[in-house]
Motif scaffolding. Structure first.
Motif, PDB file in Angstrom:
ATOM      1  N   GLY A  96       0.813  -1.217   0.000  1.00  0.00           N
ATOM      2  CA  GLY A  96       0.000   0.000   0.000  1.00  0.00           C
ATOM      3  C   GLY A  96       0.843   1.262   0.000  1.00  0.00           C
ATOM      4  N   ILE A  97       1.888   1.274   0.799  1.00  0.00           N
ATOM      5  CA  ILE A  97       2.777   2.438   0.854  1.00  0.00           C
ATOM      6  C   ILE A  97       3.492   2.636  -0.481  1.00  0.00           C
ATOM      7  CG2 ILE A  97       4.922   3.300   1.890  1.00  0.00           C
ATOM      8  CD1 ILE A  97       3.882   2.053   4.552  1.00  0.00           C
ATOM      9  N   ILE A  98       3.975   1.560  -1.062  1.00  0.00           N
ATOM     10  CA  ILE A  98       4.704   1.661  -2.330  1.00  0.00           C
ATOM     11  C   ILE A  98       3.777   2.119  -3.456  1.00  0.00           C
ATOM     12  CG2 ILE A  98       5.906   0.330  -4.112  1.00  0.00           C
ATOM     13  CD1 ILE A  98       7.093  -1.348  -1.776  1.00  0.00           C
ATOM     14  N   VAL A  99       2.592   1.535  -3.534  1.00  0.00           N
ATOM     15  CA  VAL A  99       1.640   1.919  -4.588  1.00  0.00           C
ATOM     16  C   VAL A  99       1.223   3.376  -4.415  1.00  0.00           C
ATOM     17  CG1 VAL A  99      -0.713   1.515  -5.445  1.00  0.00           C
ATOM     18  CG2 VAL A  99       0.818  -0.415  -5.056  1.00  0.00           C
ATOM     19  N   THR A 100       0.964   3.780  -3.174  1.00  0.00           N
ATOM     20  CA  THR A 100       0.589   5.173  -2.921  1.00  0.00           C
ATOM     21  C   THR A 100       1.720   6.120  -3.299  1.00  0.00           C
ATOM     22  OG1 THR A 100      -0.832   4.461  -1.104  1.00  0.00           O
ATOM     23  CG2 THR A 100      -0.219   6.788  -1.153  1.00  0.00           C
ATOM     24  N   ASP A 101       2.947   5.760  -2.945  1.00  0.00           N
ATOM     25  CA  ASP A 101       4.091   6.612  -3.260  1.00  0.00           C
ATOM     26  C   ASP A 101       4.280   6.739  -4.776  1.00  0.00           C
ATOM     27  OD1 ASP A 101       6.300   8.227  -2.377  1.00  0.00           O
ATOM     28  OD2 ASP A 101       7.626   6.605  -3.043  1.00  0.00           O
ATOM     29  N   VAL A 102       4.183   5.632  -5.487  1.00  0.00           N
ATOM     30  CA  VAL A 102       4.328   5.662  -6.945  1.00  0.00           C
ATOM     31  C   VAL A 102       3.212   6.501  -7.564  1.00  0.00           C
ATOM     32  CG1 VAL A 102       4.212   4.236  -9.036  1.00  0.00           C
ATOM     33  CG2 VAL A 102       5.617   3.506  -7.113  1.00  0.00           C
ATOM     34  N   SER A 103       1.985   6.328  -7.062  1.00  0.00           N
ATOM     35  CA  SER A 103       0.846   7.100  -7.586  1.00  0.00           C
ATOM     36  C   SER A 103       1.022   8.589  -7.342  1.00  0.00           C
ATOM     37  CB  SER A 103      -0.449   6.624  -6.933  1.00  0.00           C
ATOM     38  OG  SER A 103      -0.665   5.267  -7.208  1.00  0.00           O
ATOM     39  N   LEU A 104       1.501   8.945  -6.169  1.00  0.00           N
ATOM     40  CA  LEU A 104       1.684  10.360  -5.851  1.00  0.00           C
ATOM     41  C   LEU A 104       2.823  10.991  -6.652  1.00  0.00           C
ATOM     42  CD1 LEU A 104       1.124  10.489  -1.990  1.00  0.00           C
ATOM     43  CD2 LEU A 104      -0.346  11.428  -3.777  1.00  0.00           C
ATOM     44  N   ARG A 105       3.820  10.209  -6.991  1.00  0.00           N
ATOM     45  CA  ARG A 105       4.953  10.763  -7.749  1.00  0.00           C
ATOM     46  C   ARG A 105       4.540  11.228  -9.136  1.00  0.00           C
ATOM     47  NH1 ARG A 105      10.478   7.651  -6.104  1.00  0.00           N
ATOM     48  NH2 ARG A 105      10.179   7.865  -3.859  1.00  0.00           N
ATOM     49  N   VAL A 106       3.503  10.611  -9.685  1.00  0.00           N
ATOM     50  CA  VAL A 106       2.995  11.027 -10.991  1.00  0.00           C
ATOM     51  C   VAL A 106       2.519  12.477 -10.928  1.00  0.00           C
ATOM     52  CG1 VAL A 106       1.168  10.609 -12.697  1.00  0.00           C
ATOM     53  CG2 VAL A 106       2.377   8.686 -11.683  1.00  0.00           C
ATOM     54  N   SER A 107       1.934  12.861  -9.794  1.00  0.00           N
ATOM     55  CA  SER A 107       1.419  14.227  -9.645  1.00  0.00           C
ATOM     56  C   SER A 107       2.393  15.141  -8.904  1.00  0.00           C
ATOM     57  CB  SER A 107       0.079  14.195  -8.912  1.00  0.00           C
ATOM     58  OG  SER A 107       0.256  13.678  -7.606  1.00  0.00           O
ATOM     59  N   GLY A 108       3.615  14.677  -8.687  1.00  0.00           N
ATOM     60  CA  GLY A 108       4.630  15.510  -8.057  1.00  0.00           C
ATOM     61  C   GLY A 108       4.701  15.389  -6.548  1.00  0.00           C
ATOM     62  N   GLY A 109       3.933  14.495  -5.937  1.00  0.00           N
ATOM     63  CA  GLY A 109       3.970  14.318  -4.484  1.00  0.00           C
ATOM     64  C   GLY A 109       4.782  13.100  -4.088  1.00  0.00           C
TER      65      GLY A 109
END
Length: 176
Positions: free
Chosen positions: A25-38
């Protein structure tokens, strides 16, 4: 024969699974947020702690089901009392090694708590919290080894051999 300690092994299996889910969950969330700059702060650290928890907490359940890699090149060729004696010796040595590792990992956790060690990453996580999975998992693994050792001394078949025989039977049934 079902172990009276099965609830303990099941609890470790559940905790290991929850750590895996949290890590993913942490990894998927981090990867998803990186797309939007977070980003998720300390995602690398926390997912690493999750990996340690998955591995250590899963030791005893995997052992009980015979899922550890076991090299039986010599032991599998032996029969009777010689094999039984060697299995007892190896279980005793394994228990001793795991109990020793449990003690020292417990000591590490104690020292981290006593000295207020914190992670050096973005979030100052007290290190004793993620480290606690190591002695907890190793201690449960030591208990599983000791249970099999005592069982073997009483003439029972150790859990890893029971499950290996069942797996071999299942494989034969599948091939037919």
């Amino acid at each position: 024969m079902k172990s009276p300690l099965q609830p303990l092994y099941t609890a470790m299996e559940i905790l290991s699974g929850l750590a895996l889910i949290a890590m993913v969950g942490i990894i998927v969330t981090d990867v998803s947020l990186r797309v939007s700059g977070g980003q998720v702060p300390a995602a690398d650290d926390v997912s690493g702690y999750g990996l340690v928890a998955v591995l250590f907490l899963g030791l005893a359940p995997a052992y009980r089901r015979g899922e550890h890699i076991r090299v039986g090149l010599m032991v599998d060729r032996l029969k009777g009392r010689v094999r039984h004696g060697l299995e007892v010796l190896l279980l005793a040595l394994g228990f001793t090694a795991v109990a020793w590792a449990t003690f020292w990992c417990g000591r590490l956790v104690w020292d981290s708590w006593r000295f207020h060690d914190v992670a050096q990453g973005l979030i100052a996580i007290p290190l004793w919290i993620p480290q606690l999975a190591m002695p907890l998992g190793l201690g449960t693994f030591a208990i599983a080894l000791l249970e099999d050792l005592i069982g073997m001394l009483r003439g029972a078949t150790p859990s890893y051999l029971v499950h290996a025989a069942a797996s071999a039977e299942d494989a034969l049934t599948f091939e037919r």
